[in-house]
Write an enzyme that holds these catalytic residues in place. Structure first.
Site, mmCIF file in Angstrom:
data_model
loop_
_atom_site.group_PDB
_atom_site.id
_atom_site.type_symbol
_atom_site.label_atom_id
_atom_site.label_comp_id
_atom_site.label_asym_id
_atom_site.label_seq_id
_atom_site.Cartn_x
_atom_site.Cartn_y
_atom_site.Cartn_z
ATOM 1 N N HIS A 73 0.829 -1.202 0.000
ATOM 2 C CA HIS A 73 0.000 0.000 0.000
ATOM 3 C C HIS A 73 0.865 1.253 0.000
ATOM 4 O O HIS A 73 1.925 1.301 0.636
ATOM 5 C CB HIS A 73 -0.955 0.011 1.200
ATOM 6 C CG HIS A 73 -0.277 -0.003 2.542
ATOM 7 N ND1 HIS A 73 0.041 1.138 3.231
ATOM 8 C CD2 HIS A 73 0.140 -1.034 3.328
ATOM 9 C CE1 HIS A 73 0.604 0.828 4.388
ATOM 10 N NE2 HIS A 73 0.683 -0.489 4.468
ATOM 11 N N ASP A 75 -0.634 4.286 0.762
ATOM 12 C CA ASP A 75 -1.184 5.224 1.740
ATOM 13 C C ASP A 75 -0.438 5.100 3.065
ATOM 14 O O ASP A 75 0.155 4.059 3.373
ATOM 15 C CB ASP A 75 -2.682 4.999 1.942
ATOM 16 C CG ASP A 75 -3.014 3.614 2.473
ATOM 17 O OD1 ASP A 75 -2.429 2.627 1.987
ATOM 18 O OD2 ASP A 75 -3.866 3.510 3.381
ATOM 19 N N ASP A 104 6.557 1.690 6.683
ATOM 20 C CA ASP A 104 5.212 1.158 6.444
ATOM 21 C C ASP A 104 4.477 1.986 5.402
ATOM 22 O O ASP A 104 3.772 2.912 5.751
ATOM 23 C CB ASP A 104 4.442 1.135 7.758
ATOM 24 C CG ASP A 104 3.120 0.407 7.678
ATOM 25 O OD1 ASP A 104 2.918 -0.360 6.716
ATOM 26 O OD2 ASP A 104 2.290 0.600 8.579
ATOM 27 N N GLU A 134 -5.024 0.804 2.655
ATOM 28 C CA GLU A 134 -4.789 -0.238 3.650
ATOM 29 C C GLU A 134 -4.846 0.321 5.062
ATOM 30 O O GLU A 134 -5.291 -0.355 6.000
ATOM 31 C CB GLU A 134 -3.431 -0.908 3.395
ATOM 32 C CG GLU A 134 -3.220 -2.221 4.141
ATOM 33 C CD GLU A 134 -2.642 -2.047 5.542
ATOM 34 O OE1 GLU A 134 -2.609 -3.043 6.290
ATOM 35 O OE2 GLU A 134 -2.232 -0.923 5.904
ATOM 36 N N GLU A 135 -4.390 1.564 5.243
ATOM 37 C CA GLU A 135 -4.394 2.177 6.566
ATOM 38 C C GLU A 135 -5.768 2.731 6.941
ATOM 39 O O GLU A 135 -5.960 3.204 8.063
ATOM 40 C CB GLU A 135 -3.360 3.306 6.625
ATOM 41 C CG GLU A 135 -1.930 2.882 6.364
ATOM 42 C CD GLU A 135 -1.325 2.053 7.487
ATOM 43 O OE1 GLU A 135 -2.062 1.683 8.429
ATOM 44 O OE2 GLU A 135 -0.120 1.761 7.419
ATOM 45 N N GLU A 163 4.627 -5.959 4.188
ATOM 46 C CA GLU A 163 4.440 -5.360 5.517
ATOM 47 C C GLU A 163 5.727 -5.476 6.331
ATOM 48 O O GLU A 163 6.494 -6.431 6.166
ATOM 49 C CB GLU A 163 3.295 -6.051 6.256
ATOM 50 C CG GLU A 163 1.914 -5.698 5.752
ATOM 51 C CD GLU A 163 1.530 -4.260 6.045
ATOM 52 O OE1 GLU A 163 2.052 -3.680 7.013
ATOM 53 O OE2 GLU A 163 0.716 -3.699 5.293
ATOM 54 N N HIS A 346 4.354 4.063 12.066
ATOM 55 C CA HIS A 346 3.285 4.903 12.619
ATOM 56 C C HIS A 346 3.789 5.896 13.663
ATOM 57 O O HIS A 346 2.979 6.608 14.258
ATOM 58 C CB HIS A 346 2.161 4.049 13.225
ATOM 59 C CG HIS A 346 1.387 3.257 12.220
ATOM 60 N ND1 HIS A 346 0.134 2.744 12.472
ATOM 61 C CD2 HIS A 346 1.676 2.876 10.947
ATOM 62 C CE1 HIS A 346 -0.304 2.092 11.411
ATOM 63 N NE2 HIS A 346 0.631 2.157 10.472
#
Length: 375
Positions: A73, A75, A104, A134-135, A163, A346
């Site tokens: 992903h 995003d 990520d 995805e997030e 991931e 994150h």
């Protein structure tokens, strides 16, 4: 040789807070087109969960050759505050590359592109399954991509999701499965009234508390050979009653269950609904994903051998952690997750070791070559 670090910098420089659209996909397309990939981009969905942009890129090998897919992903989660550099202004400081998505998972995607850049087209078919949500709710992303892949009849034989699975150093863990996830909203209706006259009202809180106590006492299982025990957690409790002398008219709560392959989202939802109705009230479940396991075998061994060749270590096969889009991709073909060290994902000042990006590209290259060579 294509440098994964420069590719990662280019992707990080494109702001792409979920749901991602536009510029970051332009960047991805510009990377893949010169490598001979046929790039399909499409947008699905409407507010509040869309629109979401998706990308499927494929470079077809000889007829009848194996098809290996990378998935991921573009995003990212919102950057938050107090970064020491701009979250979308990639910066190298010492041995690290900083920026939102470095781990990520723009870093992994950059390593994927670098990995395939030098693989001859006649080796086999390679594709990229890339989403922009995805997030987020993950409603119009990978599931829409799977529908697209089936429509054009380009189902891969194997899929690797990038991931960030590594824990302490690159290569120490891969994910061969994940637990399922279901969130359930509970509601009990009462009748508002004055606390001094309870006989003229009906307090919903005791019913909700009794219900939650029974749910909290459930022992769902003791775990399995590959999965940890399922767990039920109370994640929200709300009465919305600003007055001290009023019995409220309604009380609500939310529970989250992460579960192994002894259960299904439906079976657990039915259990909770029965308990909710027994104590008076309603339960509204939303199943985010079912558990899956890609049993250890040829695919996981390919990854283990590639990791050991580049790092000298053998990755642990695990099913720990939260959910990912692998929960959807497992319906398409066997899927395993493997990527960077997840320590800063994150977080403020998210960063990846520069050398890890290059090493990961080498690992991915070995995996692709091995997968496409399978008879």
């Amino acid at each position: 040789m294509t440098d994964a670090v420069k590719l990662a910098e280019a992707l990080i420089a494109c702001p792409s807070v979920t749901p991602a659209t536009g510029l970051v996909f332009d960047c991805m397309e510009d990377m893949l087109t010169p490598l001979g990939f046929d790039v399909h981009r499409f947008t699905k969905g409407e507010e509040p969960d869309g629109p979401v942009e998706n990308l499927f890129a494929i470079r077809r090998g000889p007829e009848g050759s194996k098809h290996f897919a990378f998935a991921g992903h573009l995003d990212v989660v919102p950057p938050g505050k107090n970064w020491n550099s701009g979250p979308f202004a990639p910066e190298r400081r010492g041995d690290l590359l900083f920026g939102r998505g470095a781990v990520d998972m723009k870093g992994s995607i950059a390593s994927m592109v670098a990995a395939v850049a030098d693989i001859p087209a006649d080796t086999g078919t390679i594709s990229f399954i890339i989403t922009g949500d995805e997030e987020g709710p993950a409603v119009y992303g990978t599931r829409a991509l799977i529908d697209h892949i089936r429509e054009i009849d380009e189902t891969p034989d194997l899929c690797l999701v990038g991931e960030p699975t590594s824990v302490n150093r690159l290569g120490d863990m891969m994910k061969i499965g994940r637990r399922g996830s279901v969130n359930i909203w509970l509601e009990v209706e009462g009748s508002q009234g004055h606390v001094a006259y309870p006989h003229l009202a009906e307090n919903p809180i005791p019913k909700l508390v009794t219900k939650l106590a029974e749910l909290n006492s459930l022992v769902l299982d003791e775990g399995t050979d590959w999965f940890q025990a399922s767990n039920l957690e109370i994640t929200e409790l709300e009465v919305d009653n600003p007055a001290h002398n009023v019995i409220p008219a309604k009380a609500t709560a939310r529970i989250s269950i992460r579960f192994n392959d002894l259960h299904s989202g439906t079976s657990l939802s039915e259990t909770v609904i029965a308990i909710a109705e027994k104590h008076g009230g309603k339960a509204n479940p939303i199943i985010s994903g079912e558990p899956f396991l890609t049993p250890p075998g040829e695919f996981s061994e390919m990854i283990a051998q590639a990791v050991k060749a580049e790092t000298g270590i053998e990755p642990e096969a695990s099913t720990s952690g939260g959910t990912s889009d692998a929960r959807f991709l497992k319906d398409l073909c066997p899927v395993i997750e493997f990527g960077l060290v997840n320590a800063t994902m994150h977080k403020t000042d998210e960063a990846v070791a520069i050398e890890d990006l290059r090493t990961l590209a080498n690992i991915y290259r070995r995996i692709v070559v091995a997968a496409l060579a399978v008879p």
